[in-house]
Design an enzyme around this catalytic site. Structure first.
Site, mmCIF file in Angstrom:
data_model
loop_
_atom_site.group_PDB
_atom_site.id
_atom_site.type_symbol
_atom_site.label_atom_id
_atom_site.label_comp_id
_atom_site.label_asym_id
_atom_site.label_seq_id
_atom_site.Cartn_x
_atom_site.Cartn_y
_atom_site.Cartn_z
ATOM 1 N N GLU A 29 12.010 12.794 25.644
ATOM 2 C CA GLU A 29 12.341 13.815 24.651
ATOM 3 C C GLU A 29 11.991 15.150 25.264
ATOM 4 O OE1 GLU A 29 9.730 14.875 21.599
ATOM 5 O OE2 GLU A 29 11.278 15.357 20.147
ATOM 6 N N ASP A 73 7.514 11.290 24.263
ATOM 7 C CA ASP A 73 7.416 12.438 23.354
ATOM 8 C C ASP A 73 7.155 13.738 24.123
ATOM 9 O OD1 ASP A 73 7.043 13.162 20.427
ATOM 10 O OD2 ASP A 73 5.174 13.957 21.264
ATOM 11 N N HIS A 123 13.504 11.139 13.307
ATOM 12 C CA HIS A 123 12.477 11.421 12.292
ATOM 13 C C HIS A 123 12.132 12.905 12.204
ATOM 14 C CE1 HIS A 123 10.485 11.277 16.103
ATOM 15 N NE2 HIS A 123 9.428 11.839 15.576
ATOM 16 N N ASP A 124 12.730 13.706 13.115
ATOM 17 C CA ASP A 124 12.481 15.160 13.095
ATOM 18 C C ASP A 124 13.669 15.957 12.560
ATOM 19 O OD1 ASP A 124 10.839 15.102 16.343
ATOM 20 O OD2 ASP A 124 9.995 14.875 14.322
ATOM 21 N N ASP A 146 6.940 4.363 21.579
ATOM 22 C CA ASP A 146 6.876 5.827 21.621
ATOM 23 C C ASP A 146 5.639 6.219 22.427
ATOM 24 O OD1 ASP A 146 8.190 7.927 19.047
ATOM 25 O OD2 ASP A 146 7.305 8.574 20.970
ATOM 26 N N ASP A 187 0.833 -1.222 0.000
ATOM 27 C CA ASP A 187 0.000 0.000 0.000
ATOM 28 C C ASP A 187 0.861 1.264 0.000
ATOM 29 O OD1 ASP A 187 -0.952 0.211 3.579
ATOM 30 O OD2 ASP A 187 0.999 0.089 2.568
HETATM 31 O O1 TEU Z 1 8.812 16.473 18.515
HETATM 32 C C1 TEU Z 1 8.816 17.578 19.416
HETATM 33 C C2 TEU Z 1 9.623 18.625 18.885
HETATM 34 O O2 TEU Z 1 10.245 19.348 19.594
HETATM 35 C C3 TEU Z 1 9.645 18.717 17.427
HETATM 36 O O3 TEU Z 1 8.412 19.333 17.042
HETATM 37 C C4 TEU Z 1 10.792 19.530 17.014
HETATM 38 O O4 TEU Z 1 10.809 20.724 17.778
HETATM 39 C C5 TEU Z 1 10.626 19.919 15.597
HETATM 40 O O5 TEU Z 1 10.109 18.822 14.908
HETATM 41 C C6 TEU Z 1 11.985 20.300 15.073
HETATM 42 O O6 TEU Z 1 11.813 20.622 13.727
HETATM 43 C C7 TEU Z 1 7.965 15.414 18.936
HETATM 44 C C8 TEU Z 1 7.965 14.357 17.842
HETATM 45 O O7 TEU Z 1 9.285 13.822 17.706
HETATM 46 C C9 TEU Z 1 7.510 15.034 16.565
HETATM 47 O O8 TEU Z 1 7.599 14.136 15.462
HETATM 48 C C10 TEU Z 1 6.078 15.496 16.760
HETATM 49 O O9 TEU Z 1 5.685 16.235 15.628
HETATM 50 C C11 TEU Z 1 5.933 16.365 18.008
HETATM 51 O O10 TEU Z 1 6.641 15.898 19.146
HETATM 52 C C12 TEU Z 1 4.472 16.401 18.442
HETATM 53 O O11 TEU Z 1 4.118 15.124 18.935
#
Ligand code: TEU
Length: 560
Positions: free
Chosen positions: A268, A210, A341-342, A103, A30
């Site tokens: 985090e 998170d 992933h961020d 997570d 998918d």
């Molecule tokens: O990320 C928190 C966070 O601080 C991020 O938003 C970061 O500041 C930003 O992405 C930097 O560019 C956590 C998760 O890892 C993220 O994927 C989520 O979008 C966010 O919390 C909300 O749950």
């Protein structure tokens, strides 16, 4: 507290691997990764030698923020598979001697979570499970500036959304589909702890929490200081808020105390300081084992924020990492990460993803993994995967990027060229393109149409090619991970920074029991002298023996 090899917690010698399920491996065509896809790739993780898998959210979710908006904490979203698939994955990892960390996203839920749906009724007992407030005094609901505070959300716009039904606003630090839970309410806390215990009872080995340092807010909900326009940074009212330590200690007691399993917790914590991290990770306080801090991944942010990219100055990186190493040397513990992933891919961000991709990726890995702390490897980092280098807005999927572009275009800040350059450099989608398994169509990630474009370099940068090349990034990561498993100096040695002012060379020692490891990394494409006396070469990213100078992007570990 200085741990010995005999009494140090297992995670001081462990390496954690983050799987972003949506982009890891698709088993049903998918175009979206899933749990059975992960099950089919466990040999890759076992060969790499990692000890723990951190699984980004696979729970029921409308996917507004790719699963960080959860509508049922105890259900697997059908796009990822079933609870039975997850239980099979847990068992398969345990059979391989690996652990699974889930997570935990409990600062907020999805607006489609039954708790929030119920709380929209002003008379519901769930109303106080979220932050509902009337318009600012003297202002009509919906009027500009009528939001209860002037806080900006992380994803642009106000952090409050009006609910027409009740004429009140609800708080969402992230997207409007991610309402913040009210942790002041003990019923909320009990429901979260009960859910956490439910997962531990299913064999889960811990949690990545998170934005867990945002759960305690200043209940006075004061305005922030306006710097531009109408909105302000409200973080002083919710980053490491007044009851954060109380809540984490209560969570530890309610969820983890008395459990015989050897669990792992990592919080985090955007905005956390090193002093606060000492308290959060002090084992005597029983809060969390380690934290993800954000200092080093903010060093290339310009005045305009993350999409206003500035070149890294190595001295700033050494000062920041050195401060964290020193502050947590005797109390607490560091996590060590470049990618997740961020974040954009580190070889593109702080290395050279062209001519010296292999050398710079392995140099960056050496410097990070030889620090004192627990290293985290993000999927594809072990292959030297690079940023996507997208050239069109329609290639992006991430809400943070799309909202940033929409606002920038509305207010007219920056040309399309500047906008595209900024999001290409640090947009979160750089980390979310599909895992590159081999040179077949879509890099072997899916037989369908991938939800996001595969990086165009997959024919040359992929796991199959890396595995076949003894000098690859993949085999180098295997050697690094083995070094941490085998040599107690890597896990527990003390840390001393060398050459703090050198513009291009990162150098430090680790010492334990009379053994010294000297670690060198050349953060440039030019030859650099160090003038250091060095011992036996233990590990290096160039195939032939080293001279006194460091070659472009060269990394070396010497023992004496
Ligand atoms: O990320 C928190 C966070 O601080 C991020 O938003 C970061 O500041 C930003 O992405 C930097 O560019 C956590 C998760 O890892 C993220 O994927 C989520 O979008 C966010 O919390 C909300 O749950």
């Amino acid at each position: 507290m200085s741990w010995t090899p005999e009494d140090a917690p297992w995670w001081t010698r462990a390496v954690v691997y983050q799987v972003y399920p949506r982009s890891f491996a698709d088993s049903d065509g998918d175009g979206i990764g899933d749990l059975r896809g992960i099950l089919g790739r466990l040999d890759h993780l076992a060969e790499l030698g990692v000890d723990v898998v951190w699984l980004s959210p696979i729970y029921a979710s409308p996917q507004d923020d790719n699963g960080y908006d959860i509508s049922d904490y105890q259900a697997v979203d059908p796009m990822f598979g079933t609870l039975e698939d997850l239980e099979e994955l847990i068992a398969a990892l345990h059979d391989r001697g690996m652990k699974l960390v889930m997570d935990l996203v409990v600062n907020h839920t999805s607006d489609e979570h039954p708790w929030f749906v119920e709380s929209r009724d002003p008379d519901s007992p769930k109303r106080d499970w979220y932050w509902w407030r009337p318009p600012r005094a003297g202002m009509a609901a919906g009027a500009p500036g009528a939001e209860p505070t002037n806080w900006r959300s992380f994803f642009e716009g106000p952090a409050w959304e009006l609910d027409e039904r009740s004429g009140e606003y609800y708080l969402h630090l992230f997207s409007r589909k991610q309402p913040d839970l009210n942790w002041e309410n003990p019923a909320v806390r009990d429901a979260v702890y009960s859910m956490m215990r439910w997962w531990l009872d299913r064999g889960v080995d811990g949690f990545r929490m998170d934005v867990i340092n945002l759960i305690s807010k200043d209940i006075a909900l004061p305005d922030g200081v306006v710097t531009d326009g109408l909105l302000a940074d409200g973080s002083a009212s919710y980053v490491c808020g007044p009851r954060i330590h109380e809540f984490l200690a209560e969570m530890h007691k309610a969820v983890f105390a008395g459990r015989p399993e050897r669990l792992l917790t990592v919080g985090e914590m955007p905005g956390v300081t090193v002093e606060q991290a000492r308290d959060f990770t002090d084992p005597a306080r029983e809060e969390v084992d380690m934290v993800f801090q954000f200092e080093h991944v903010g060093l290339d942010h310009g005045p305009g924020g993350k999409f206003d990219v500035r070149p890294l100055r190595l001295r700033d990186l050494k000062a920041s990492f050195g401060r964290w190493q020193t502050a947590l040397a005797d109390v607490g513990w560091n996590s060590l990460y470049w990618d997740n992933h961020d974040q954009p891919r580190i070889v593109s961000r702080f290395g050279d993803d062209g001519r010296y991709r292999r050398e710079s990726a392995t140099m960056l890995a050496t410097v990070l993994h030889l620090h004192r702390g627990t290293p985290y490897v993000y999927q594809g980092e072990e292959l030297g995967m690079t940023n996507a280098h997208f050239t069109r807005f329609d290639q992006y999927r991430d809400i943070e990027t799309l909202n940033h572009v929409a606002v920038a275009k509305t207010v007219g800040t920056g040309s399309d060229e500047d906008l595209l350059a900024g999001i290409a450099a640090t947009g979160r989608d750089n980390a979310r393109t599909p895992m590159q398994w081999d040179g077949s169509p879509n890099a072997g990630f899916t037989t369908g149409t991938p939800w996001i474009s595969v990086n165009e370099n997959y024919p040359t940068v992929n796991a199959e090619a890396e595995r076949a090349d003894p000098g690859s990034v993949f085999h180098y990561y295997r050697a690094l991970i083995a070094l941490r498993h085998d040599d107690p100096v890597v896990a527990l040695g003390d840390f001393t920074m060398l050459l703090p002012d050198h513009e291009h060379v990162y150098a430090f020692t680790r010492r334990l029991g009379g053994v010294t490891l000297t670690v060198l990394g050349n953060f440039s494409g030019e030859v650099q002298e160090t003038g250091l006396e060095l011992g036996e070469l233990v590990l290096g990213n160039y195939p032939d023996p080293a001279g006194s100078a460091l070659r472009p992007w060269e990394a070396r570990v010497h023992r004496s």
